[in-house]
Design an enzyme around this catalytic site. Structure first.
Site, mmCIF file in Angstrom:
data_model
loop_
_atom_site.group_PDB
_atom_site.id
_atom_site.type_symbol
_atom_site.label_atom_id
_atom_site.label_comp_id
_atom_site.label_asym_id
_atom_site.label_seq_id
_atom_site.Cartn_x
_atom_site.Cartn_y
_atom_site.Cartn_z
ATOM 1 N N HIS A 19 -5.494 7.331 -2.012
ATOM 2 C CA HIS A 19 -6.412 6.310 -1.509
ATOM 3 C C HIS A 19 -7.570 6.062 -2.452
ATOM 4 O O HIS A 19 -8.025 6.952 -3.151
ATOM 5 C CB HIS A 19 -6.941 6.709 -0.126
ATOM 6 C CG HIS A 19 -5.926 6.489 0.935
ATOM 7 N ND1 HIS A 19 -5.915 7.159 2.122
ATOM 8 C CD2 HIS A 19 -4.861 5.649 0.957
ATOM 9 C CE1 HIS A 19 -4.889 6.748 2.848
ATOM 10 N NE2 HIS A 19 -4.228 5.834 2.161
ATOM 11 N N HIS A 53 0.826 -1.205 0.000
ATOM 12 C CA HIS A 53 0.000 0.000 0.000
ATOM 13 C C HIS A 53 0.870 1.268 0.000
ATOM 14 O O HIS A 53 0.664 2.179 -0.809
ATOM 15 C CB HIS A 53 -0.924 -0.041 1.219
ATOM 16 C CG HIS A 53 -1.729 1.199 1.429
ATOM 17 N ND1 HIS A 53 -3.042 1.291 1.057
ATOM 18 C CD2 HIS A 53 -1.405 2.398 1.965
ATOM 19 C CE1 HIS A 53 -3.501 2.503 1.360
ATOM 20 N NE2 HIS A 53 -2.520 3.195 1.910
ATOM 21 N N GLU A 54 1.847 1.302 0.884
ATOM 22 C CA GLU A 54 2.688 2.508 0.994
ATOM 23 C C GLU A 54 3.549 2.706 -0.256
ATOM 24 O O GLU A 54 3.831 3.838 -0.641
ATOM 25 C CB GLU A 54 3.565 2.451 2.253
ATOM 26 C CG GLU A 54 2.793 2.379 3.573
ATOM 27 C CD GLU A 54 1.797 3.525 3.779
ATOM 28 O OE1 GLU A 54 2.046 4.642 3.264
ATOM 29 O OE2 GLU A 54 0.752 3.297 4.428
HETATM 30 ZN ZN LIG Z 1 -2.381 5.123 2.423
#
Ligand SMILES: [Zn+2]
Ligand SMILES: *[C@@H]1O[C@H](CO)[C@@H](O)[C@H](O)[C@H]1NC(C)=O
Ligand SMILES: *[C@@H]1O[C@H](CO)[C@@H](O)[C@H](O)[C@H]1NC(C)=O
Ligand SMILES: [Zn+2]
Length: 508
Positions: A233, A223-224
């Protein structure tokens, strides 16, 4: 250093000013700061929190619920309270600046201006060694690489473009971590590229399900990395860029892939489009060779929510993101589906990535409503013939979008539903009937906002989330045995404990 979406293209349901909000327990200071931090409330209103009205708070909660995929109650219900405590990423969900254009669900910041990117793992955590972090970073980066035609290499000293550190509490970038739980990591978009993991978490490597206090490094890292490559997001729950912690992460979702393509491959795509079709955007979306992952991606109708469904030319069409399934009857899928809806309805602009609602006119033409006020009309062989806006139906300007449109077999009128109210349009007369809009609450026991309404074998059905209701035209209310779970009853899906929750009766 500024952790801000430069360009956030994001969609969420617009809350009408007519929203009725339930008696709202005032949010705690902590919940207020959560709403501000992630972009659901404006950062400052004067200098006092009491400047927020119950209505603005309720709207903020709705946006947060919409983004997370919870029922949009606008109230501090249990699921929402739980969300405030859920482990998540520390980056903002939405850019509250008014300039955000809408239309795509993945959202972008900015890309690296080069194709080869270096990374450095400065240290590991007390529970996860540096060399394991390096291995997992490599795997994570390789998941993203093909979708932006990027390559990565590790450096062991100096500064990498993407710099990974485990830090705790206030670590000097203005975004302090909060101890164990809640915010577990954050990352900065290019050209900064730093990835910070909260060292107060218990970091693990593929932890067992019952090890709830252990946070899976790989799931968070993938995700990062998305942020460090410029992604923001997404409100698509199955996507990697969904802000709340989800395990396991095994692959990117179509939403993530499309975001990467938009960031890194757009110029190529435009090139193809401009040589193939000078007549602007009327080309199918995937003009370039699809990568392997993309080709193999097949959403599962049993595992997903769908955007809408409708009966068209006597068959049931189900839409989810870019995809459409066709059923000739309940539980009887036509072969060869899902297909991309761009391949079924020809001539939609290629940037269209979601069908909001759709219906068949009395003459057999199809109207597809997009996000916002635009719609397209298709002839009976599904070729685009005309573009229009809600103004053509005399829907007032203040209505930014419809949620559901359907043609009733009862009176041959077209019902156009916003969230909580609806209009009735007379196609023959070419105008709106008098006395509308009316409240959706007139249709007793029918939920709203509805995702879809269809007429099937003479009956009217309403769909919302994973459930559906049958409407009883005599009693003018939903039949008492409903709701039932849509996937099981219409799509021939296996029963799961999750679905069973939606059965509220023992059946007729
Ligand atoms: Zn995030
Ligand atoms: C990792 O490195 C950063 C930057 O040098 C430092 O501030 C931090 O304390 C280190 N973390 C650990 C767990 O050693
Ligand atoms: C609705 O239109 C269809 C097709 O034109 C017609 O057969 C039907 O009788 C009409 N129903 C009503 C209630 O007017
Ligand atoms: Zn930080």
């Amino acid at each position: 250093m500024y952790l801000k979406c430069v360009l956030c293209v994001i969609y969420f349901s617009v809350v009408t000013s007519r929203t009725i909000y339930v008696e709202l327990n005032p949010p705690s200071t902590e919940q207020l700061s959560f709403l501000k931090k992630y972009g659901y409330l404006p950062e400052e209103q004067g200098d006092a929190d009491f400047a927020y009205t119950p209505q603005s708070l309720s709207e903020a909660l709705r946006k947060m619920q919409a983004f997370a995929g919870l029922p949009e109650t606008g109230a501090l219900d249990d699921d929402t309270k739980k969300l405030f405590r859920t482990k998540r990423c520390g980056v903002k969900d939405i850019d509250s600046s008014p300039s955000s254009p809408r239309s795509k669900r993945y959202i972008l910041q900015q890309a690296w201006d080069k194709k080869h990117i270096t990374y450095r793992v400065v240290n590991g955590s007390s529970t996860l060694g540096k060399s394991r972090v390096e291995q997992l970073m490599e795997v994570g980066l390789e998941m993203w690489a093909p979708h932006g035609a990027l390559s990565f290499s590790r450096v062991d000293s100096g500064r990498g473009d993407i710099q990974v550190t485990f830090v705790g509490g206030d670590h000097g970038d203005g975004f302090p971590f909060d101890g164990p739980g809640r915010v577990v990591a954050h990352a900065f978009p290019p050209p900064h590229g730093a990835m910070h993991f909260d060292d107060d978490e218990l970091w693990g490597d593929n932890p067992e399900e019952d090890e709830e206090d252990v946070t899976d490094f790989f799931a968070v890292a993938v995700h990062e990395i998305g942020h460090a490559l410029g992604m923001s997001h997404s409100n698509v729950k199955a996507s990697v860029m969904y802000p709340y912690y989800q395990v396991p992460v095994e692959r990117l979702h179509m939403d993530d892939i499309l975001g990467m393509q938009e960031l890194y491959l757009k110029d190529q795509e435009e090139l193809v489009e401009s040589t193939e079709s000078p007549a602007v955007s009327l080309v199918p979306r995937f003009t370039k060779a699809a990568s392997e992952e993309e080709e193999n991606y097949m959403p599962d109708l049993c595992m997903t929510n769908y955007d809408t469904l409708q009966v068209i030319h006597g068959k049931i069409f189900v839409f989810e993101e870019e995809w459409v399934w066709v059923l000739r009857d309940r539980n009887e899928m036509e072969d060869g589906y899902p297909q991309r809806f761009h391949d079924v309805f020809r001539g939609l602009p290629s940037h269209v990535s979601i069908i909001k609602t759709i219906y068949e006119k009395q003459n057999g033409n199809i109207i597809i409503f997009l996000l916002g006020r635009a719609y397209w009309e298709f002839d009976t062989s599904f070729r685009a013939i005309k573009e229009g806006t809600l103004s053509d139906y005399s829907i007032p300007e203040e209505v930014s979008e419809l949620t559901t449109v359907f043609l009733s077999n009862y009176n041959n009128k077209t019902y156009l539903i916003e969230d909580e109210r609806y209009w009735r349009y007379d196609e023959r007369a070419g105008g709106m009937d008098r006395g509308f809009p009316k409240e959706m609450s007139m249709w007793r026991l029918v939920p709203y906002p509805v995702d879809a309404a269809i007429i099937w074998q003479g009956d009217t059905y309403f769909f919302q989330g994973p459930r559906f209701w049958r409407f009883d035209n005599e009693l003018v209310q939903a039949h008492e045995y409903y709701p039932l779970p849509t996937a099981q009853v219409w799509f021939h899906c296996q029963s799961t404990a999750d679905m069973d929750r939606y059965i509220t009766n023992d059946g007729p």
